[in-house]
Design a protein around this motif. Structure first.
Motif, PDB file in Angstrom:
ATOM      1  N   SER A 166       0.828  -1.208   0.000  1.00  0.00           N
ATOM      2  CA  SER A 166       0.000   0.000   0.000  1.00  0.00           C
ATOM      3  C   SER A 166       0.861   1.256   0.000  1.00  0.00           C
ATOM      4  CB  SER A 166      -0.924  -0.004   1.214  1.00  0.00           C
ATOM      5  OG  SER A 166      -1.820  -1.092   1.146  1.00  0.00           O
ATOM      6  N   VAL A 167       1.943   1.228   0.782  1.00  0.00           N
ATOM      7  CA  VAL A 167       2.823   2.387   0.831  1.00  0.00           C
ATOM      8  C   VAL A 167       3.500   2.595  -0.528  1.00  0.00           C
ATOM      9  CG1 VAL A 167       4.838   3.427   1.938  1.00  0.00           C
ATOM     10  CG2 VAL A 167       3.230   2.069   3.303  1.00  0.00           C
ATOM     11  N   TYR A 168       3.877   1.495  -1.150  1.00  0.00           N
ATOM     12  CA  TYR A 168       4.545   1.590  -2.458  1.00  0.00           C
ATOM     13  C   TYR A 168       3.633   2.173  -3.529  1.00  0.00           C
ATOM     14  CZ  TYR A 168       8.976  -0.714  -1.367  1.00  0.00           C
ATOM     15  OH  TYR A 168      10.228  -1.006  -0.892  1.00  0.00           O
ATOM     16  N   ARG A 169       2.321   2.197  -3.291  1.00  0.00           N
ATOM     17  CA  ARG A 169       1.438   2.846  -4.265  1.00  0.00           C
ATOM     18  C   ARG A 169       1.579   4.354  -4.239  1.00  0.00           C
ATOM     19  NH1 ARG A 169      -2.318  -0.699  -2.454  1.00  0.00           N
ATOM     20  NH2 ARG A 169      -2.216  -2.590  -3.710  1.00  0.00           N
ATOM     21  N   TYR A 170       2.102   4.904  -3.147  1.00  0.00           N
ATOM     22  CA  TYR A 170       2.255   6.355  -3.035  1.00  0.00           C
ATOM     23  C   TYR A 170       3.636   6.835  -3.462  1.00  0.00           C
ATOM     24  CZ  TYR A 170      -2.282   6.656  -0.883  1.00  0.00           C
ATOM     25  OH  TYR A 170      -3.622   6.618  -0.677  1.00  0.00           O
ATOM     26  N   PHE A 171       4.657   6.070  -3.058  1.00  0.00           N
ATOM     27  CA  PHE A 171       6.022   6.491  -3.372  1.00  0.00           C
ATOM     28  C   PHE A 171       6.838   5.320  -3.910  1.00  0.00           C
ATOM     29  CE2 PHE A 171       4.665   9.426  -0.015  1.00  0.00           C
ATOM     30  CZ  PHE A 171       4.930  10.644  -0.631  1.00  0.00           C
ATOM     31  N   GLU A 172       7.611   5.599  -4.916  1.00  0.00           N
ATOM     32  CA  GLU A 172       8.442   4.561  -5.526  1.00  0.00           C
ATOM     33  C   GLU A 172       9.389   3.910  -4.520  1.00  0.00           C
ATOM     34  OE1 GLU A 172       9.190   6.589  -9.636  1.00  0.00           O
ATOM     35  OE2 GLU A 172      10.657   4.967  -9.439  1.00  0.00           O
ATOM     36  N   ASN A 173       9.952   4.713  -3.646  1.00  0.00           N
ATOM     37  CA  ASN A 173      10.827   4.194  -2.592  1.00  0.00           C
ATOM     38  C   ASN A 173      11.050   5.282  -1.536  1.00  0.00           C
ATOM     39  OD1 ASN A 173      12.943   5.915  -3.555  1.00  0.00           O
ATOM     40  ND2 ASN A 173      13.269   4.420  -5.200  1.00  0.00           N
ATOM     41  N   LYS A 174      11.839   4.964  -0.539  1.00  0.00           N
ATOM     42  CA  LYS A 174      11.945   5.918   0.575  1.00  0.00           C
ATOM     43  C   LYS A 174      12.679   7.203   0.194  1.00  0.00           C
ATOM     44  CE  LYS A 174      15.975   4.066   3.093  1.00  0.00           C
ATOM     45  NZ  LYS A 174      16.475   3.577   4.391  1.00  0.00           N
ATOM     46  N   HIS A 175      13.529   7.132  -0.810  1.00  0.00           N
ATOM     47  CA  HIS A 175      14.192   8.356  -1.271  1.00  0.00           C
ATOM     48  C   HIS A 175      13.162   9.367  -1.766  1.00  0.00           C
ATOM     49  CE1 HIS A 175      17.186  11.004  -2.952  1.00  0.00           C
ATOM     50  NE2 HIS A 175      16.661  10.894  -4.156  1.00  0.00           N
ATOM     51  N   TYR A 176      12.186   8.893  -2.540  1.00  0.00           N
ATOM     52  CA  TYR A 176      11.144   9.786  -3.054  1.00  0.00           C
ATOM     53  C   TYR A 176      10.300  10.356  -1.924  1.00  0.00           C
ATOM     54  CZ  TYR A 176      12.051   8.591  -7.945  1.00  0.00           C
ATOM     55  OH  TYR A 176      12.629   8.454  -9.179  1.00  0.00           O
ATOM     56  N   LEU A 177       9.972   9.509  -0.970  1.00  0.00           N
ATOM     57  CA  LEU A 177       9.217   9.994   0.192  1.00  0.00           C
ATOM     58  C   LEU A 177      10.005  11.074   0.924  1.00  0.00           C
ATOM     59  CD1 LEU A 177       7.118   9.994   2.473  1.00  0.00           C
ATOM     60  CD2 LEU A 177       8.054   7.840   3.285  1.00  0.00           C
ATOM     61  N   PHE A 178      11.288  10.824   1.088  1.00  0.00           N
ATOM     62  CA  PHE A 178      12.162  11.791   1.747  1.00  0.00           C
ATOM     63  C   PHE A 178      12.180  13.112   0.973  1.00  0.00           C
ATOM     64  CE2 PHE A 178      16.609  13.259   2.766  1.00  0.00           C
ATOM     65  CZ  PHE A 178      16.328  13.615   4.069  1.00  0.00           C
ATOM     66  N   ILE A 179      12.341  13.002  -0.343  1.00  0.00           N
ATOM     67  CA  ILE A 179      12.332  14.191  -1.199  1.00  0.00           C
ATOM     68  C   ILE A 179      10.997  14.947  -1.059  1.00  0.00           C
ATOM     69  CG2 ILE A 179      12.292  14.942  -3.620  1.00  0.00           C
ATOM     70  CD1 ILE A 179      15.070  14.292  -2.819  1.00  0.00           C
ATOM     71  N   TYR A 180       9.923  14.192  -0.962  1.00  0.00           N
ATOM     72  CA  TYR A 180       8.614  14.825  -0.759  1.00  0.00           C
ATOM     73  C   TYR A 180       8.617  15.662   0.523  1.00  0.00           C
ATOM     74  CZ  TYR A 180       3.529  15.365  -0.308  1.00  0.00           C
ATOM     75  OH  TYR A 180       2.267  15.881  -0.196  1.00  0.00           O
ATOM     76  N   LEU A 181       9.086  15.066   1.602  1.00  0.00           N
ATOM     77  CA  LEU A 181       9.081  15.761   2.894  1.00  0.00           C
ATOM     78  C   LEU A 181       9.968  17.014   2.855  1.00  0.00           C
ATOM     79  CD1 LEU A 181       9.257  12.702   5.334  1.00  0.00           C
ATOM     80  CD2 LEU A 181       7.235  14.027   4.680  1.00  0.00           C
ATOM     81  N   ILE A 182      11.137  16.856   2.263  1.00  0.00           N
ATOM     82  CA  ILE A 182      12.054  17.988   2.110  1.00  0.00           C
ATOM     83  C   ILE A 182      11.381  19.120   1.330  1.00  0.00           C
ATOM     84  CG2 ILE A 182      14.208  18.732   1.021  1.00  0.00           C
ATOM     85  CD1 ILE A 182      15.001  16.872   3.078  1.00  0.00           C
ATOM     86  N   ASN A 183      10.773  18.766   0.218  1.00  0.00           N
ATOM     87  CA  ASN A 183      10.111  19.769  -0.600  1.00  0.00           C
ATOM     88  C   ASN A 183       8.971  20.431   0.151  1.00  0.00           C
ATOM     89  OD1 ASN A 183      10.630  20.250  -3.687  1.00  0.00           O
ATOM     90  ND2 ASN A 183      11.398  18.225  -3.164  1.00  0.00           N
ATOM     91  N   TRP A 184       8.220  19.604   0.851  1.00  0.00           N
ATOM     92  CA  TRP A 184       7.152  20.168   1.664  1.00  0.00           C
ATOM     93  C   TRP A 184       7.734  21.196   2.621  1.00  0.00           C
ATOM     94  CZ3 TRP A 184       5.190  21.433   6.283  1.00  0.00           C
ATOM     95  CH2 TRP A 184       3.810  21.635   6.360  1.00  0.00           C
ATOM     96  N   TYR A 185       8.805  20.838   3.281  1.00  0.00           N
ATOM     97  CA  TYR A 185       9.402  21.731   4.275  1.00  0.00           C
ATOM     98  C   TYR A 185       9.867  23.054   3.669  1.00  0.00           C
ATOM     99  CZ  TYR A 185      12.137  23.623   8.027  1.00  0.00           C
ATOM    100  OH  TYR A 185      12.616  24.471   8.989  1.00  0.00           O
ATOM    101  N   TRP A 186      10.560  22.979   2.564  1.00  0.00           N
ATOM    102  CA  TRP A 186      11.086  24.226   1.988  1.00  0.00           C
ATOM    103  C   TRP A 186       9.973  25.072   1.381  1.00  0.00           C
ATOM    104  CZ3 TRP A 186      15.134  25.391   4.330  1.00  0.00           C
ATOM    105  CH2 TRP A 186      16.167  24.474   4.576  1.00  0.00           C
ATOM    106  N   ASN A 187       8.969  24.444   0.844  1.00  0.00           N
ATOM    107  CA  ASN A 187       7.792  25.170   0.373  1.00  0.00           C
ATOM    108  C   ASN A 187       7.090  25.882   1.512  1.00  0.00           C
ATOM    109  OD1 ASN A 187       6.890  25.404  -2.288  1.00  0.00           O
ATOM    110  ND2 ASN A 187       6.622  23.189  -2.439  1.00  0.00           N
ATOM    111  N   TRP A 188       6.921  25.158   2.571  1.00  0.00           N
ATOM    112  CA  TRP A 188       6.270  25.696   3.758  1.00  0.00           C
ATOM    113  C   TRP A 188       7.056  26.888   4.309  1.00  0.00           C
ATOM    114  CZ3 TRP A 188       8.101  25.022   9.026  1.00  0.00           C
ATOM    115  CH2 TRP A 188       7.153  25.311  10.014  1.00  0.00           C
TER     116      TRP A 188
END
Lengths: 248, 248
Positions: free
Chosen positions: A76-98
């Motif tokens: 189920s998690v893999y349906r959202y992100f290809e792997n943990k690097h992408y999830l990490f990149i998502y969080l980073i981007n969220w943070y800098w956008n915020w």
DNA sequence: TTGTAATGATAGTAATACTACTATTAAACA
DNA sequence: TGTTTAATAGTAGTATTACTATCATTACAA
């Protein structure tokens, strides 16, 4: 010895602008397979990946542990992100956008570039300075992750392909925004981009060093976050002004 | 716009001091299980781990691939290092120790603190500025690794235990050394440790950014390393002096 | 000649990082 | 009301990673 100048520096920002504020933080859709902010499971993934990465560090974090924590499955998690690097990149981007949006709010209706700089630095150090409650992100914990591991987002072999995908646009935009304020203070300053990126990195580094490697910083670690923020503020402000106003 | 000041800056250092120099670089023995610098296989491990990490990045580097490359076995590599993190820490320590020694050589018989600062910055940017041929380390390739991934050594969850083992002593010693020179220039400067660590990080960051994330730096990437070094030198020197001499 | 250090060879385990396929539920829509 | 579709869960399986353990071989040193 430079004198302390943080006292009475901070007129309360105009929080009314943000009272009914519903800013949406837009993340490059190449980063995820399915937008996690649109579903219940997606939000659980974001919220719990933050607390779990905070607890384990990204090295020991994985999708299996995350799935267990949210009583879901790896697949189920893999349906959202290809792997943990992408999830990490998502969080980073969220943070800098915020962070970028918080800076926009903090600078509204301001003319004085020096005051702008002060508020930018304040926003970089303190999460509580202009906060917007996003229910599926714990900003304080995310900030801890960014301070500890944020730069790993681009310190790796595949930085160029990640960059081509636009994974660092949020960081670069923030850097650009800061550099423009620096140029308002001194339009002839030669290194605005370097100074902006340095400001971002030195800020996080010194928060981190104060706690973990105190011989690399002059900031004294203090459980009273307010006191430490003031120290860091003074340092970053002095550093920025020194660079901008220095005549050879 | 600040003027370029690198021309004729560099009297050739007194290489005679290092002609018959056999400096041994001492690495904290807690980092390895068996000292790799004392055996043939150990030296092969060091040499080839550097080229392989350079090629793959640490994430994709592992002991199996290394063993294949040196026609040895995983188990043999494991006799030298507990895991790849320890090997990485070894290389990082080697690098900062080596840099420290090169700075010592560059500062010999110098009185003028400003000249000392210039040579420190030069040593941080350029590997060729004072080189010592160590047969089992490729300093140039190692430098590339440090620039790209060096900070990962301490940006992780177990930084405190690593620190207790003394894994960052070399970095902290180098930082201390630089900060003492900064204090020679201005004994009343409030942030010598932060400025020293910032100098180290900004140096590597901007080399990296110039190549991979050019919007985060004002340094223009240039295949002519000499030209780029001069640009970076000017920037770092200006930045350091600005901080040290700035009056509020 | 015996001992020991260094390495090689082989095997095995637990965890990681996925991929694939099927089943179930719930809401949406026709 | 029945049918589609989206979202998720469940299960299984594979290749790779990150080790650990044991035994064999070589080589040099005492």
């Amino acid at each position: 010895m430079q004198e302390k100048n943080y006292l009475n520096l901070w007129p309360e920002p105009n929080y009314s602008i943000m009272k009914n504020l519903s800013v949406t933080i837009n993340i490059n859709s190449d980063i995820y397979l399915k937008d996690p902010s649109t579903t219940e499971l997606g939000k659980k993934i974001l919220l719990n990946s933050i607390t779990l990465i905070d607890k384990l560090g990204i090295e020991d974090f994985n999708f299996k542990k995350l799935a267990q924590r949210i009583s879901s499955t790896e697949s189920s998690v893999y349906r959202y992100f290809e792997n943990k690097h992408y999830l990490f990149i998502y969080l980073i981007n969220w943070y800098w956008n915020w962070t970028s949006i918080r800076i926009d709010i903090a600078l509204q209706n301001l003319q004085d570039p020096d005051e702008k700089l002060k508020r930018i630095i304040k926003a970089l150090i303190e999460n509580s300075f202009i906060n917007m409650d996003v229910p599926f992100i714990d900003e304080e914990v995310l900030h801890r992750i960014i301070v500890r591991e944020g730069t790993k987002a681009y310190h790796h072999k595949t930085v160029d392909t990640d960059n081509d995908y636009g994974f660092f646009l949020a960081y670069k935009a923030l850097c650009k925004k800061i550099s423009l304020v620096l140029l308002e203070i001194n339009p002839r300053y030669a290194y605005p981009k370097t100074l902006a990126s340095t400001l971002l990195e030195v800020c996080n580094n010194n928060i981190y060093f104060a706690k973990h490697l105190p011989r690399l910083t002059d900031i004294k670690y203090n459980n009273d976050i307010k006191a430490m923020s003031n120290e860091i503020f003074d340092m970053l402000y002095a550093m920025t002004k020194a660079n901008l106003l220095y005549k050879q």
